[in-house]
Enzyme design. Sequence first.
Site, short mmCIF file in Angstrom:
data_model
loop_
_atom_site.label_atom_id
_atom_site.label_comp_id
_atom_site.label_asym_id
_atom_site.label_seq_id
_atom_site.Cartn_x
_atom_site.Cartn_y
_atom_site.Cartn_z
N LYS A 268 0.84 -1.21 0.00
CA LYS A 268 0.00 0.00 0.00
C LYS A 268 0.88 1.26 0.00
CE LYS A 268 -3.88 -2.43 2.01
NZ LYS A 268 -4.78 -2.75 3.12
N ASP B 117 -11.32 2.62 3.41
CA ASP B 117 -11.61 1.20 3.23
C ASP B 117 -13.10 0.97 2.98
OD1 ASP B 117 -9.53 -0.69 3.30
OD2 ASP B 117 -9.18 -0.33 5.43
N GLN C 51 -5.00 -1.64 9.22
CA GLN C 51 -4.90 -2.96 8.59
C GLN C 51 -5.55 -4.03 9.48
OE1 GLN C 51 -3.85 -3.43 5.50
NE2 GLN C 51 -4.13 -5.63 5.59
N1 GUN Z 1 -7.12 -6.93 5.55
C1 GUN Z 1 -7.41 -7.68 4.45
N2 GUN Z 1 -7.96 -6.90 3.50
C2 GUN Z 1 -8.01 -5.64 4.00
C3 GUN Z 1 -8.46 -4.41 3.47
O1 GUN Z 1 -8.96 -4.30 2.35
N3 GUN Z 1 -8.33 -3.34 4.31
C4 GUN Z 1 -7.82 -3.43 5.56
N4 GUN Z 1 -7.76 -2.33 6.30
N5 GUN Z 1 -7.39 -4.56 6.07
C5 GUN Z 1 -7.49 -5.66 5.29
#
Ligand code: GUN
Length: 281
Positions: free
Chosen positions: A53, A120, A97
């Site tokens: 990311k 998100d 996350q």
């Molecule tokens: N863990 C797995 N996929 C995601 C996601 O799309 N966003 C976040 N914040 N955590 C995750």
Amino acid sequence: MSIKIDGKALAQELRVSLRERALEFKKTRGTEIGLAVVLVGEDPASQVYVRNKIKACEEVGIKSYSYHLPQDASREQVLSLIDELVAEENVHGILVQLPLPKHLNEQEILRHIPPKKDVDGFCAENVGNLAMNRETIVACTPFGVMKMLEKYGIDPKGKTAVVLGRSNIVGKPMAMLLLNADATVTVCHSKTENLQKVCASADILVVAIGKAKFVTADMVKEGAVVIDVGMDRDENGKLCGDVDFEAVEKKASYITPVPGGVGPMTITMLMYNTVLAAFRS
Ligand code: GUN
């Protein structure tokens, strides 16, 4: 033989236009778009995702603010960091996350992120807006799937869509997006009876259950569009999806490979949501 949906190429194309949007933001607002990424603990997969990311931010021209709290970080530590980021004007998006360590209440922590900075699309307000088909921030993976369908001229309108998996992150928002796009939607999960039959009725089959090569050819209708959200390892430790690609590609009209399908789109849609959040701020 099916057409492979190239998520990597589409992600790249989108990133080029996002870069232009990020530059435009900087020119007009005199500041960079900012995304805060919060990682709690040492989950190896999460560390890889977070790294990717941050890399994507660099590529698109978004300033990333990265925070790594220890595995035993307290509820108060996490919440006070989020509160600081909420108050920070140059942070337009906040991402925590998941999964969080077990002692932390995921929902309580996510509730601290205001809907406008929830890039998100996980908070109740954004999910509620999606359910009501109103403009909102949409969860990155299902949003990316919709972009892929659009790119390949696949209109869900009137089609039978089956979503395999009912997670808050993928299955549920995916079902709502397909419904908003006028598909007839069924959501399947571990308790579904006659799974093979239900899946084989799908014109569009989206699979997000996290089991390597779970979907076999008999579960797929001839000519179906098959979208594989899985990211698994096969018996030899090789990266694969939830779909038995070699067998299913012979029946599908379109199919996403793993890797190179949905994966690259997810992070790109996070960049997309962050750019949107910044312009709306
Ligand atoms: N863990 C797995 N996929 C995601 C996601 O799309 N966003 C976040 N914040 N955590 C995750």
